[in-house]
Design a protein around this motif. Structure first.
Motif, PDB file in Angstrom:
ATOM      1  N   GLN A  59       0.859  -1.178   0.000  1.00 51.95           N
ATOM      2  CA  GLN A  59       0.000   0.000   0.000  1.00 51.95           C
ATOM      3  C   GLN A  59       0.896   1.229   0.000  1.00 51.95           C
ATOM      4  O   GLN A  59       1.867   1.297   0.739  1.00 51.95           O
ATOM      5  N   ALA A  79      -6.987   0.567  -7.600  1.00 52.55           N
ATOM      6  CA  ALA A  79      -5.941   0.694  -6.581  1.00 52.55           C
ATOM      7  C   ALA A  79      -5.113   1.962  -6.737  1.00 52.55           C
ATOM      8  O   ALA A  79      -4.344   2.298  -5.839  1.00 52.55           O
ATOM      9  N   ASN A 101      -2.706   4.665  -0.338  1.00 54.36           N
ATOM     10  CA  ASN A 101      -2.306   4.240   1.004  1.00 54.36           C
ATOM     11  C   ASN A 101      -3.365   3.377   1.673  1.00 54.36           C
ATOM     12  O   ASN A 101      -3.052   2.504   2.470  1.00 54.36           O
ATOM     13  N   ASN A 102      -4.634   3.632   1.340  1.00 58.07           N
ATOM     14  CA  ASN A 102      -5.724   2.896   1.975  1.00 58.07           C
ATOM     15  C   ASN A 102      -6.301   1.808   1.067  1.00 58.07           C
ATOM     16  O   ASN A 102      -7.410   1.337   1.308  1.00 58.07           O
ATOM     17  N   ALA A 103      -5.566   1.383   0.049  1.00 55.01           N
ATOM     18  CA  ALA A 103      -6.038   0.306  -0.829  1.00 55.01           C
ATOM     19  C   ALA A 103      -6.156  -0.980  -0.019  1.00 55.01           C
ATOM     20  O   ALA A 103      -5.263  -1.322   0.756  1.00 55.01           O
ATOM     21  N   VAL A 125      -1.921  -6.176  -4.189  1.00 58.50           N
ATOM     22  CA  VAL A 125      -1.582  -5.165  -3.183  1.00 58.50           C
ATOM     23  C   VAL A 125      -1.432  -5.904  -1.860  1.00 58.50           C
ATOM     24  O   VAL A 125      -2.307  -6.685  -1.469  1.00 58.50           O
TER      25      VAL A 125
END
Length: 175
Positions: A59, A79, A101-103, A125
């Motif tokens: 991420q 993503a 960052n929050n995937a 990811v």
């Protein structure tokens, strides 16, 4: 007496080499880790001309997309934000995408829109932000580091000078 000094110098040299060897080995290791020996796990079998590197990306990490036979286009995925392929060099276009960052960790697909056709490629990811590698020596040493280094050099010079002066005195007295 000479044998003891020779042994001490040899032991010190071996210790220095022994302590430096793991660091030298660590910096010359493989530059990438493959998930599987299969080409598909490394980001594509190149059957559709699209590869990704690395296949498994953290991420917030950077994903490099390479497309053969495409002079330009866009790459989309859930993503990362849409990116544009760069100009083709020798028939190969590339783009870099920063994973959100929050995937949510898991399997994703990207879609390359190129010349009226859509090419897809999977990637993964993985959780975490990866290693914080730092600046890698791109900054000069701090004043504290310089002071410590200078002190060590001065101590070595002083110790060497005292050793030579003492040795002269001992050899001069015995003659």
């Amino acid at each position: 007496m000479r044998a003891a000094r020779t042994l001490a110098v040899a032991a010190t040299a071996l210790a220095a080499v022994g302590l430096a060897a793991p660091l030298a080995t660590a910096t010359n290791g493989p530059s990438s880790v493959t998930v599987s020996p299969l080409q598909v796990e490394r980001g594509g079998d190149n059957s559709n001309g699209v590869t990704v590197s690395p296949f498994a990306v953290h991420q917030g990490g950077i994903l490099t997309i390479t497309v053969r036979g495409c002079a330009g286009g866009t790459v989309t995925s859930n993503a990362f934000a849409t990116v544009t392929l760069g100009p083709a060099v020798n028939g190969v276009s590339t783009a870099t995408a920063r994973i959100f960052n929050n995937a949510t960790p898991g399997q994703y697909n990207l879609a390359v829109q190129c010349g009226g056709r859509t090419l897809t490629q999977p990637f993964r990811v993985i959780a975490g932000q990866g290693a914080a590698g730092g600046l890698g020596g791109s900054l000069a040493p701090s004043s504290t580091e310089m002071a410590v280094g200078g002190s060590l050099v001065a101590a070595a010079a002083l110790g060497g000078g005292l050793f030579v002066a003492r040795r002269r005195r001992l050899t001069g007295a015995g003659v």
